[in-house]
Design an enzyme around this catalytic site. Structure first.
Site, PDB file in Angstrom:
ATOM      1  N   SER A  22       0.868  -1.178   0.000  1.00  0.00           N
ATOM      2  CA  SER A  22       0.000   0.000   0.000  1.00  0.00           C
ATOM      3  C   SER A  22       0.906   1.230   0.000  1.00  0.00           C
ATOM      4  O   SER A  22       1.788   1.326  -0.849  1.00  0.00           O
ATOM      5  CB  SER A  22      -0.943  -0.040   1.209  1.00  0.00           C
ATOM      6  OG  SER A  22      -1.822   1.065   1.191  1.00  0.00           O
ATOM      7  N   HIS A  49      -2.952  -0.999  -3.112  1.00  0.00           N
ATOM      8  CA  HIS A  49      -4.199  -0.270  -2.877  1.00  0.00           C
ATOM      9  C   HIS A  49      -4.311   0.947  -3.785  1.00  0.00           C
ATOM     10  O   HIS A  49      -4.004   2.077  -3.390  1.00  0.00           O
ATOM     11  CB  HIS A  49      -4.277   0.177  -1.414  1.00  0.00           C
ATOM     12  CG  HIS A  49      -4.384  -0.963  -0.452  1.00  0.00           C
ATOM     13  ND1 HIS A  49      -4.343  -0.797   0.908  1.00  0.00           N
ATOM     14  CD2 HIS A  49      -4.535  -2.300  -0.654  1.00  0.00           C
ATOM     15  CE1 HIS A  49      -4.474  -1.970   1.506  1.00  0.00           C
ATOM     16  NE2 HIS A  49      -4.577  -2.900   0.569  1.00  0.00           N
ATOM     17  N   ASP A 140      -4.046  -4.736   6.198  1.00  0.00           N
ATOM     18  CA  ASP A 140      -4.445  -5.625   5.112  1.00  0.00           C
ATOM     19  C   ASP A 140      -3.278  -6.561   4.803  1.00  0.00           C
ATOM     20  O   ASP A 140      -2.118  -6.160   4.803  1.00  0.00           O
ATOM     21  CB  ASP A 140      -4.822  -4.809   3.873  1.00  0.00           C
ATOM     22  CG  ASP A 140      -5.406  -5.669   2.757  1.00  0.00           C
ATOM     23  OD1 ASP A 140      -5.900  -6.779   3.064  1.00  0.00           O
ATOM     24  OD2 ASP A 140      -5.387  -5.223   1.599  1.00  0.00           O
TER      25      ASP A 140
END
Length: 352
Positions: A22, A49, A140
């Protein structure tokens, strides 16, 4: 993949590498792709992301190393020595030896997300899977990395001390029995070595809750509820995305929640995105109060023009009271933002 057992062949290698990143992850991915050898005997699948934003990742990653990089295509059979990147606004899954793209519910308030890819790779490839978590905020990839471990795969994490955003790798280290924690200079050699080393073939018993959670993430309607009921219990919390009841997944580490439409959160990502919704609601209150102040001042002006000074005084006093309320709410928003997140960790609303 709905069975509770993964049967291994007599001999195999770890030829499925799934990578999550990310914030700060593009630089890490570019370094990884630059260093991966041209004869890598594995397929590489990448989730970062990016949301629904346009992505130039295939050009960036394919242009810095020996392996070609493309956006994954639905129904494609992956090839070794290629990098497949989740396209914007789609989850990337692996099922039945093929790539599957879905526009399913967001997880951790993002699509694409790491956990769906990691879970699907774990359930379909078991021992053959290597999971990699790179730089990023929040957590995540942690649950997905645990799924890979549960199915016999290997967990690799970027050293948080070298990550621009240490949240994701730190969470993985805190919650998963990670096999390798390495700096970027060691990452590609580690993955190359793991992909070439023969693995002792053995059947793997897949946790039933993992199968159920995967089905809850890809099913629709009543099937979602059936799987939620099997692995979770209703909480008193609501989904920030759709306002449905969140179900707490039993025995999940870290704690995780799912709603009946499929949105999924960890406790950490739920707190983060719930705070965003609270902040948005408070700003709506500020705007409403400011509109009220403007209206009351206009009323006061009209009353003075029509010879009603007492009414004008009343409306002006009300306007001052409303303005003070708006200022108080603004201060609350500022204080809440400072309390919610550690310095340097807060992202702009909607960003990951």
């Amino acid at each position: 993949m709905t069975k509770g057992r993964i049967e291994a062949e007599h001999t195999l290698t770890r030829d499925v590498i799934v990578v999550a990143a990310s914030a700060g992850g593009v630089a890490a991915l570019m370094r990884l792709c630059r260093d991966l050898p041209a004869d890598l005997p594995a397929s590489v699948f990448v989730v970062i992301h990016i949301g629904a934003h346009e992505s130039r990742l295939p050009d960036l990653l394919g242009g810095c190393g020996a392996l070609p990089a493309v956006h994954a295509s639905h129904g494609e059979a992956p090839q070794r020595g290629r990098i497949y990147i989740a396209p914007p606004d789609h989850h990337l899954l692996l099922e039945g030896g093929l790539i599957r793209l879905t526009h399913g519910p967001k997880e951790h308030h993002t699509r694409p997300a790491a956990d769906p890819l990691f879970r699907s790779a774990a359930l379909n490839f078991g021992l053959r899977t290597i999971g990699v978590v790179l730089s990023g905020h929040l957590d995540d990839g942690t649950a997905g990395l645990q799924a890979i471990k549960d199915c016999g795969g290997v967990a690799v994490v970027q050293d948080p001390a070298q990550a621009e955003a240490p949240g994701m790798p730190s969470s993985a280290l805190d919650n998963v029995d990670v096999d390798h924690c390495v700096g970027l200079n060691e990452l590609a050699p580690t993955l190359s070595a793991l992909s070439r080393k023969p693995v002792e073939a053995r059947p793997v018993e897949v946790p039933a809750r993992l199968v159920r959670e995967h089905l809850a993430s890809i099913s629709e309607g009543q099937l979602i509820m059936e799987n939620l009921q099997a692995i979770g219990q209703p909480s008193t919390l609501v989904c920030p995305e759709c306002s449905g009841t969140l179900w707490e997944i039993k025995d999940a580490t870290p704690k995780r929640f799912r709603c009946h439409t499929g949105h999924a959160y960890s406790l950490q990502s739920l707190s983060y995105h719930q705070a965003d919704h609270v902040e948005a609601a408070l700003w709506s209150v500020v705007r409403a109060l400011q509109d009220r102040e403007v209206l009351l001042k206009k009323l006061a002006q009209t009353c003075r023009e029509t010879g009603e000074p007492r009414e004008a005084d009343y409306h002006e006093a009300e306007a001052e009271r409303v303005a003070a309320q708006a200022l108080l709410v603004q201060q609350m928003v500022s204080e809440q933002a400072q309390l919610q997140t550690e310095p340097g960790q807060r992202l702009p609303s909607g960003a990951d």
